[in-house]
Design a protein around this motif. Structure first.
Motif, PDB file in Angstrom:
ATOM      1  N   ILE A 234      12.892 -10.377 -13.671  1.00 31.98           N
ATOM      2  CA  ILE A 234      12.597  -9.551 -12.334  1.00 31.98           C
ATOM      3  C   ILE A 234      14.075  -9.099 -12.005  1.00 31.98           C
ATOM      4  CG2 ILE A 234      10.456 -10.551 -11.670  1.00 31.98           C
ATOM      5  CD1 ILE A 234      12.144 -12.453  -9.784  1.00 31.98           C
ATOM      6  N   ILE A 235      13.935  -8.213 -10.907  1.00 27.99           N
ATOM      7  CA  ILE A 235      15.135  -7.643 -10.194  1.00 27.99           C
ATOM      8  C   ILE A 235      15.598  -8.482  -9.180  1.00 27.99           C
ATOM      9  CG2 ILE A 235      16.312  -5.847  -8.885  1.00 27.99           C
ATOM     10  CD1 ILE A 235      15.980  -5.108 -11.965  1.00 27.99           C
ATOM     11  N   PRO A 236      16.488  -9.373  -9.276  1.00 28.22           N
ATOM     12  CA  PRO A 236      16.552 -10.242  -8.057  1.00 28.22           C
ATOM     13  C   PRO A 236      16.681  -9.858  -6.564  1.00 28.22           C
ATOM     14  CG  PRO A 236      18.286 -10.653 -10.025  1.00 28.22           C
ATOM     15  CD  PRO A 236      17.602  -9.462 -10.088  1.00 28.22           C
ATOM     16  N   SER A 237      17.026  -8.644  -6.449  1.00 28.17           N
ATOM     17  CA  SER A 237      17.368  -7.761  -5.017  1.00 28.17           C
ATOM     18  C   SER A 237      15.763  -7.519  -4.713  1.00 28.17           C
ATOM     19  CB  SER A 237      18.269  -6.623  -5.155  1.00 28.17           C
ATOM     20  OG  SER A 237      18.001  -5.756  -6.107  1.00 28.17           O
ATOM     21  N   SER A 238      15.023  -7.592  -5.512  1.00 25.59           N
ATOM     22  CA  SER A 238      13.626  -7.055  -5.012  1.00 25.59           C
ATOM     23  C   SER A 238      12.594  -8.284  -4.557  1.00 25.59           C
ATOM     24  CB  SER A 238      13.083  -6.248  -6.174  1.00 25.59           C
ATOM     25  OG  SER A 238      11.810  -5.741  -5.952  1.00 25.59           O
ATOM     26  N   THR A 239      11.612  -7.938  -3.903  1.00 26.18           N
ATOM     27  CA  THR A 239      10.460  -8.649  -3.613  1.00 26.18           C
ATOM     28  C   THR A 239       9.389  -8.661  -4.430  1.00 26.18           C
ATOM     29  OG1 THR A 239       9.587  -7.308  -1.775  1.00 26.18           O
ATOM     30  CG2 THR A 239      11.341  -8.641  -1.236  1.00 26.18           C
ATOM     31  N   ASP A 250     -18.625   4.229  -1.742  1.00 23.40           N
ATOM     32  CA  ASP A 250     -18.720   5.253  -0.695  1.00 23.40           C
ATOM     33  C   ASP A 250     -17.805   6.358  -0.720  1.00 23.40           C
ATOM     34  OD1 ASP A 250     -16.636   4.268   0.643  1.00 23.40           O
ATOM     35  OD2 ASP A 250     -17.656   3.762   2.361  1.00 23.40           O
ATOM     36  N   GLY A 251     -16.834   6.237  -1.713  1.00 25.69           N
ATOM     37  CA  GLY A 251     -15.691   7.142  -1.834  1.00 25.69           C
ATOM     38  C   GLY A 251     -14.223   7.091  -1.107  1.00 25.69           C
ATOM     39  N   SER A 252     -14.336   5.863   0.043  1.00 28.24           N
ATOM     40  CA  SER A 252     -13.072   5.898   0.494  1.00 28.24           C
ATOM     41  C   SER A 252     -12.303   4.894  -0.212  1.00 28.24           C
ATOM     42  CB  SER A 252     -13.565   4.851   1.785  1.00 28.24           C
ATOM     43  OG  SER A 252     -14.204   3.683   1.332  1.00 28.24           O
ATOM     44  N   GLU A 253     -11.029   4.858   0.116  1.00 30.64           N
ATOM     45  CA  GLU A 253      -9.818   4.291  -0.615  1.00 30.64           C
ATOM     46  C   GLU A 253      -8.972   3.572   0.390  1.00 30.64           C
ATOM     47  OE1 GLU A 253      -7.754   7.046  -2.771  1.00 30.64           O
ATOM     48  OE2 GLU A 253      -9.225   7.607  -4.102  1.00 30.64           O
ATOM     49  N   GLU A 254      -8.525   2.641  -0.318  1.00 31.24           N
ATOM     50  CA  GLU A 254      -7.691   1.456   0.463  1.00 31.24           C
ATOM     51  C   GLU A 254      -6.578   1.205  -0.191  1.00 31.24           C
ATOM     52  OE1 GLU A 254      -8.056  -2.397   3.215  1.00 31.24           O
ATOM     53  OE2 GLU A 254      -9.743  -1.897   2.253  1.00 31.24           O
ATOM     54  N   LYS A 255      -5.146   0.891   0.307  1.00 29.30           N
ATOM     55  CA  LYS A 255      -4.262   0.353  -0.563  1.00 29.30           C
ATOM     56  C   LYS A 255      -3.465  -0.982   0.420  1.00 29.30           C
ATOM     57  CE  LYS A 255       0.317   1.891   0.287  1.00 29.30           C
ATOM     58  NZ  LYS A 255       1.053   2.927   0.176  1.00 29.30           N
ATOM     59  N   GLN A 256      -3.604  -1.998  -0.622  1.00 28.81           N
ATOM     60  CA  GLN A 256      -3.037  -3.373  -0.326  1.00 28.81           C
ATOM     61  C   GLN A 256      -1.701  -3.809  -0.954  1.00 28.81           C
ATOM     62  OE1 GLN A 256      -4.368  -5.302   1.988  1.00 28.81           O
ATOM     63  NE2 GLN A 256      -6.226  -4.286   2.175  1.00 28.81           N
ATOM     64  N   THR A 257      -0.598  -4.290  -0.102  1.00 29.43           N
ATOM     65  CA  THR A 257       0.465  -4.479  -0.642  1.00 29.43           C
ATOM     66  C   THR A 257       1.124  -5.970  -0.469  1.00 29.43           C
ATOM     67  OG1 THR A 257       1.399  -2.283  -0.454  1.00 29.43           O
ATOM     68  CG2 THR A 257       3.072  -4.055  -1.034  1.00 29.43           C
ATOM     69  N   ILE A 258       1.548  -6.921  -1.297  1.00 30.66           N
ATOM     70  CA  ILE A 258       1.572  -8.391  -1.503  1.00 30.66           C
ATOM     71  C   ILE A 258       2.913  -8.277  -2.084  1.00 30.66           C
ATOM     72  CG2 ILE A 258       0.964 -10.425  -1.949  1.00 30.66           C
ATOM     73  CD1 ILE A 258      -1.917  -8.910  -2.345  1.00 30.66           C
ATOM     74  N   ASN A 259       3.976  -8.945  -1.605  1.00 32.61           N
ATOM     75  CA  ASN A 259       5.038  -9.398  -2.237  1.00 32.61           C
ATOM     76  C   ASN A 259       4.973 -10.719  -2.984  1.00 32.61           C
ATOM     77  OD1 ASN A 259       6.666  -6.999  -1.277  1.00 32.61           O
ATOM     78  ND2 ASN A 259       7.278  -8.299   0.586  1.00 32.61           N
ATOM     79  N   LEU A 260       5.265 -10.656  -4.359  1.00 28.71           N
ATOM     80  CA  LEU A 260       5.052 -11.779  -5.339  1.00 28.71           C
ATOM     81  C   LEU A 260       6.477 -12.487  -5.298  1.00 28.71           C
ATOM     82  CD1 LEU A 260       2.784 -10.146  -7.913  1.00 28.71           C
ATOM     83  CD2 LEU A 260       2.174 -11.592  -5.914  1.00 28.71           C
ATOM     84  N   GLU A 261       7.570 -12.238  -4.665  1.00 35.60           N
ATOM     85  CA  GLU A 261       8.882 -12.591  -4.684  1.00 35.60           C
ATOM     86  C   GLU A 261       8.707 -14.185  -5.289  1.00 35.60           C
ATOM     87  OE1 GLU A 261      13.172 -12.616  -2.495  1.00 35.60           O
ATOM     88  OE2 GLU A 261      11.391 -12.217  -1.455  1.00 35.60           O
ATOM     89  N   ASN A 262       7.885 -14.946  -4.344  1.00 38.97           N
ATOM     90  CA  ASN A 262       7.985 -16.463  -4.313  1.00 38.97           C
ATOM     91  C   ASN A 262       7.307 -17.014  -5.565  1.00 38.97           C
ATOM     92  OD1 ASN A 262       9.110 -16.537  -1.942  1.00 38.97           O
ATOM     93  ND2 ASN A 262       7.014 -16.888  -0.800  1.00 38.97           N
ATOM     94  N   ILE A 263       6.426 -16.191  -6.150  1.00 37.73           N
ATOM     95  CA  ILE A 263       5.722 -16.576  -7.578  1.00 37.73           C
ATOM     96  C   ILE A 263       6.572 -16.232  -8.674  1.00 37.73           C
ATOM     97  CG2 ILE A 263       4.240 -14.738  -7.805  1.00 37.73           C
ATOM     98  CD1 ILE A 263       2.195 -16.632  -8.711  1.00 37.73           C
ATOM     99  N   LEU A 264       7.061 -15.103  -8.686  1.00 39.74           N
ATOM    100  CA  LEU A 264       7.846 -14.514  -9.893  1.00 39.74           C
ATOM    101  C   LEU A 264       9.357 -14.977  -9.918  1.00 39.74           C
ATOM    102  CD1 LEU A 264       6.441 -10.923 -10.313  1.00 39.74           C
ATOM    103  CD2 LEU A 264       5.833 -13.150 -11.280  1.00 39.74           C
ATOM    104  N   ASP A 265       9.716 -15.656  -8.836  1.00 37.48           N
ATOM    105  CA  ASP A 265      11.238 -15.998  -8.887  1.00 37.48           C
ATOM    106  C   ASP A 265      11.426 -17.109  -9.866  1.00 37.48           C
ATOM    107  OD1 ASP A 265      13.953 -16.142  -7.918  1.00 37.48           O
ATOM    108  OD2 ASP A 265      13.552 -17.898  -6.585  1.00 37.48           O
ATOM    109  N   GLY A 266      12.512 -16.993 -10.830  1.00 41.20           N
ATOM    110  CA  GLY A 266      12.769 -17.975 -11.714  1.00 41.20           C
ATOM    111  C   GLY A 266      11.782 -17.981 -12.875  1.00 41.20           C
ATOM    112  N   ILE A 267      11.149 -17.025 -13.064  1.00 40.59           N
ATOM    113  CA  ILE A 267       9.976 -16.888 -14.287  1.00 40.59           C
ATOM    114  C   ILE A 267      10.798 -17.041 -15.650  1.00 40.59           C
ATOM    115  CG2 ILE A 267      10.041 -14.294 -14.448  1.00 40.59           C
ATOM    116  CD1 ILE A 267       7.132 -14.663 -14.704  1.00 40.59           C
TER     117      ILE A 267
END
Length: 306
Positions: A234-239, A250-267
């Motif tokens: 991962i890029i250390p400076s990114s979250t 029904d045709g509607s859309e939605e966007k969700q954003t979640i930072n995975l920094e904690n889980i991918l750190d040190g992968i």
């Protein structure tokens, strides 16, 4: 009497000299050619390199070739043990690596190839490398080097759990993760560039045992969007923002954003698949207020390699 003793001593000295020459000649013979003799061979040395693959995903030496670097020289090899002869006596840095499909290695930098849309390849091969070992080759002697191979590509499994029946409401989920490294230096594992790269998630609808945070659903088969990807680091400076696009019936859309920094750190230090579980809870009939209420590490322990 003195002459007799002199002759005996002279004979002994001659025999010792001959024995010394024979010994020297025998030491100069390569193991694979008993009839070969090179008067300059005493200037060279040999190195035996053994590689241990038990900590990698395959657990054994790959069926195709891999590479061993001795300073600036690259050798194509196979098998767990390889012998290098006629080496100049000097200090060597030794490293081994396996170059899989989907990854390009040049000047000790491993670069993940890209998909046709410019995003990172989602499932590159399992790049494995050893740590650098310092070795000194002495003239007329054999140096032994042991290398332990480790993976530089790591699997991440994403599972988005839904309540039973919600698969009729959600018609599709697509996603991507930003801040994924494209290239690393195989000699030390460091990320080469701070350029943020995107990897898309090939999410598909399936049914899996629930392993989320709602106790009432534990053990049930529930609908879920899942996928597995492989990343080199991962890029250390990114979250590492995980962005999900949810499309409803029904045709509607939605966007969700979640930072995975904690889980991918040190992968880059993990040996097993990292599993990320998310709960998608739909709050009302219009679906506009649905949210990812939780994400959790399903499994990031270190187990025996399969």
């Amino acid at each position: 009497m003195k002459k007799h003793i002199h002759n005996i001593l002279l004979s002994m000295a001659t025999l010792l000299a001959l024995a010394s020459c024979v010994k020297d000649n025998l030491l100069l013979l390569p193991d694979d050619d008993p009839d070969y003799f090179n008067p300059n061979e005493w200037k060279m040395g040999s190195m035996v390199v053994k590689t241990d693959w038990s900590r990698t995903d395959q657990g054994t030496v790959p069926t195709d070739n891999y590479y061993i670097l001795l300073n600036d020289n690259t050798y194509t090899v196979s098998g767990a043990t390889n012998t290098f002869r006629h080496l100049h006596p000097e200090d060597y840095k030794v490293i081994a690596f396996y170059d899989p499909t989907g990854i390009t290695i040049a000047n000790n930098v491993a670069t993940v190839n890209k998909e046709s849309d410019g995003t990172l390849l989602r499932m590159p091969g399992m790049l494995t490398v050893s740590d650098y070992q310092d070795a000194k080759v002495m003239r007329g002697d054999t140096t032994y080097v042991n290398l332990t191979m480790r993976q530089l590509v790591h699997e991440v499994k994403v599972t988005i759990y839904m309540r039973p029946g919600d698969e009729q409401t959600v018609t599709n989920i697509t996603g991507s993760i930003d801040g994924i490294a494209q290239a690393v230096d195989i000699t030390n594992g460091t990320v080469v560039s701070d350029y943020n790269s995107i990897i898309t998630l090939p999410l598909v609808l399936t049914y899996v045992p629930y392993n989320g945070t709602e106790e009432t659903l534990k053990g049930q088969q529930v609908p879920a969007y899942t996928c597995t990807i492989r990343i080199i680091d991962i890029i250390p400076s990114s979250t590492q923002p995980l962005e999900l696009h949810i499309t409803y019936s029904d045709g509607s859309e939605e966007k969700q954003t979640i930072n995975l920094e904690n889980i991918l750190d040190g992968i880059n230090k993990k040996e097993d698949t990292t599993e990320v579980g998310l709960d998608l809870i739909i709050n009302d009939e219009m679906h506009i207020n649905s949210t990812i209420i939780d994400w959790h590490i399903v499994d990031e322990g270190h187990h025996d390699v399969k």
